[in-house]
Write a protein that holds these residues in place. Structure first.
Motif, short mmCIF file in Angstrom:
data_model
loop_
_atom_site.label_atom_id
_atom_site.label_comp_id
_atom_site.label_asym_id
_atom_site.label_seq_id
_atom_site.Cartn_x
_atom_site.Cartn_y
_atom_site.Cartn_z
N LYS A 137 76.90 2.59 -102.75
CA LYS A 137 77.29 4.00 -102.77
C LYS A 137 78.66 4.20 -103.41
N THR A 138 79.01 3.34 -104.35
CA THR A 138 80.27 3.52 -105.08
C THR A 138 80.10 4.56 -106.18
N HIS A 139 78.86 4.74 -106.64
CA HIS A 139 78.61 5.69 -107.73
C HIS A 139 77.93 6.96 -107.26
N VAL A 140 77.44 6.98 -106.03
CA VAL A 140 76.60 8.10 -105.62
C VAL A 140 76.74 8.36 -104.13
N LYS A 141 76.70 9.64 -103.78
CA LYS A 141 76.80 10.04 -102.38
C LYS A 141 75.41 10.16 -101.73
N ASN A 142 74.43 10.61 -102.53
CA ASN A 142 73.08 10.83 -102.00
C ASN A 142 72.04 10.40 -103.02
N VAL A 143 70.96 9.80 -102.53
CA VAL A 143 69.83 9.42 -103.39
C VAL A 143 68.62 10.24 -102.96
N LEU A 144 67.98 10.88 -103.92
CA LEU A 144 66.83 11.74 -103.66
C LEU A 144 65.62 11.20 -104.42
N ILE A 145 64.51 11.04 -103.71
CA ILE A 145 63.30 10.46 -104.31
C ILE A 145 62.13 11.42 -104.13
N ALA A 146 61.38 11.64 -105.21
CA ALA A 146 60.08 12.32 -105.15
C ALA A 146 59.11 11.46 -105.94
N GLU A 147 58.13 10.89 -105.25
CA GLU A 147 57.19 9.98 -105.92
C GLU A 147 55.79 10.14 -105.33
N TRP A 148 54.80 9.81 -106.16
CA TRP A 148 53.42 9.87 -105.69
C TRP A 148 53.25 8.99 -104.46
N ALA A 149 52.48 9.47 -103.48
CA ALA A 149 52.46 8.86 -102.15
C ALA A 149 51.26 7.96 -101.89
N LEU A 150 50.32 7.85 -102.82
CA LEU A 150 49.08 7.10 -102.57
C LEU A 150 48.39 7.62 -101.30
N GLU A 151 48.45 8.92 -101.11
CA GLU A 151 47.86 9.56 -99.94
C GLU A 151 47.11 10.81 -100.36
N ALA A 152 45.94 11.00 -99.76
CA ALA A 152 45.12 12.18 -100.04
C ALA A 152 44.98 13.00 -98.77
N LYS A 153 45.33 14.26 -98.84
CA LYS A 153 45.12 15.19 -97.73
C LYS A 153 43.78 15.90 -97.90
N LEU A 154 43.35 16.04 -99.15
CA LEU A 154 42.12 16.75 -99.49
C LEU A 154 41.15 15.79 -100.18
N PRO A 155 39.85 15.98 -100.04
CA PRO A 155 38.89 15.13 -100.77
C PRO A 155 39.11 15.12 -102.27
N ALA A 156 39.55 16.25 -102.82
CA ALA A 156 39.76 16.34 -104.26
C ALA A 156 40.92 15.49 -104.75
N GLN A 157 41.76 15.00 -103.81
CA GLN A 157 42.88 14.14 -104.19
C GLN A 157 42.50 12.66 -104.21
N VAL A 158 41.40 12.31 -103.60
CA VAL A 158 41.00 10.90 -103.49
C VAL A 158 40.84 10.23 -104.86
N PRO A 159 40.20 10.88 -105.84
CA PRO A 159 40.06 10.21 -107.15
C PRO A 159 41.40 9.84 -107.77
N HIS A 160 42.43 10.67 -107.58
CA HIS A 160 43.74 10.36 -108.16
C HIS A 160 44.33 9.11 -107.52
N VAL A 161 44.21 9.00 -106.20
CA VAL A 161 44.72 7.80 -105.51
C VAL A 161 44.02 6.55 -106.04
N LEU A 162 42.70 6.60 -106.15
CA LEU A 162 41.94 5.44 -106.61
C LEU A 162 42.25 5.12 -108.07
N ALA A 163 42.34 6.13 -108.90
CA ALA A 163 42.64 5.91 -110.32
C ALA A 163 44.02 5.29 -110.49
N ALA A 164 44.99 5.74 -109.69
CA ALA A 164 46.34 5.17 -109.78
C ALA A 164 46.34 3.69 -109.41
N LEU A 165 45.59 3.33 -108.38
CA LEU A 165 45.51 1.92 -107.98
C LEU A 165 44.83 1.08 -109.05
#
Length: 288
Positions: free
Chosen positions: A149-177
């Protein structure tokens, strides 16, 4: 205080907003929601953005930090990468625009930049960039560089979660893997998924360096965010199977990757609109 960011104004600053209006609006909306509504990055902040690519997130960050803030956007990417506009073309267009004076696009390795820079940043932003890293070791090295933390006070991350809340999200998770498991075998890969690091792995890596996760949440991306459709389309295409044969041969690893692909194909068949009905997977949003 975080300013209220004008979606239509930011989209007008894209390199060709009329040709890509629906796509640009949704991409921008996704980033505004996280940067303004969840992180609330205040005006006047000094931000280091790692992996800006064509600058979708950079524009939103520049709007958030205001006239008194600044964004250093560091990416080692080849400036000729990208279509229909290259990274270099998109960045040059943004730099020449009304928010350009708030932004410095820097073509450099992030670790080298951190080692050479004397700037102390209020925030380091990692927004949909970690999966581009070519190995888990590179992600770990970046986290290690940020840990003191000599260069930064806070680190913020937004990244794909490999998680599906909806059935329509399942293909994206599988395709990413499937894509990530293939690209491990391609040393010259330029794919946008090379290391599909899960939130659990990222938290474990951060924790091993003494970096704790503060606020975190899962975000459902807006409808019309096409990353899922793009990724699934590339994996269910016949060219993907040919690439598996090319880089993995016909052994057990190839069979496993093709099995994940077939699972993605089956998940797409369960959607009324097919590939066009795919929704992008959940996004893990965290403050370190």
């Amino acid at each position: 205080m975080a300013p209220n960011i004008d979606l239509d104004y930011l989209v007008s600053l894209y390199i060709d907003p009329h040709k890509q209006l629906p796509v640009a609006k949704t991409q921008c909306l996704h980033r505004i929601h996280i940067i303004q509504d969840i992180w609330a990055i205040p005006a006047g902040s000094k931000v280091l953005e790692i992996g800006p690519g064509q600058g979708d997130c950079t524009l939103v960050l520049a709007a958030a930090v205001g006239e008194q803030g600044h964004v250093d956007a560091v990416d080692p990417c080849d400036l000729d990468y990208g279509s229909p506009w290259t990274v270099g073309q998109a960045q040059a267009h943004i730099a020449a625009g009304p928010l350009g004076r708030r932004i410095s696009f820097i073509q450099a390795d992030p670790l080298a930049h951190l080692a050479a820079s004397a700037t102390v940043y209020d925030y380091v932003v990692l927004f949909h960039c970690l999966w581009y890293f070519d190995s888990p070791a590179r992600i770990a090295a970046l986290f290690a560089a940020l840990a003191p933390k000599t260069h930064v006070k806070n680190v913020l991350i937004a990244e794909w979660a490999l998680e599906a809340k909806l059935p329509a999200q399942v293909p994206h998770v599988l395709a990413a893997l499937a894509r990530a498991n293939l690209e491990v075998h391609n040393p010259a890969s330029q794919a946008n998924i090379r290391t599909a690091a899960s939130p659990a792995w990222l938290k474990g890596c951060l924790g091993g360096l003494g970096l704790g996760v503060g606020r975190e949440e899962m975000v459902l991306p807006p409808e019309g965010l096409l990353d899922g459709i793009w990724e699934v389309g590339s994996v269910v295409a016949e060219g993907f199977a040919k690439d598996v044969a090319r880089y993995c041969g016909d052994g057990g690893q190839a069979l496993a990757i093709l099995g994940i692909r077939e699972a993605a194909v089956a998940a797409v068949r369960g959607l009324q609109a097919g590939v066009d009905g795919v929704r992008s997977m959940q996004v893990w949003v965290a403050e370190i």
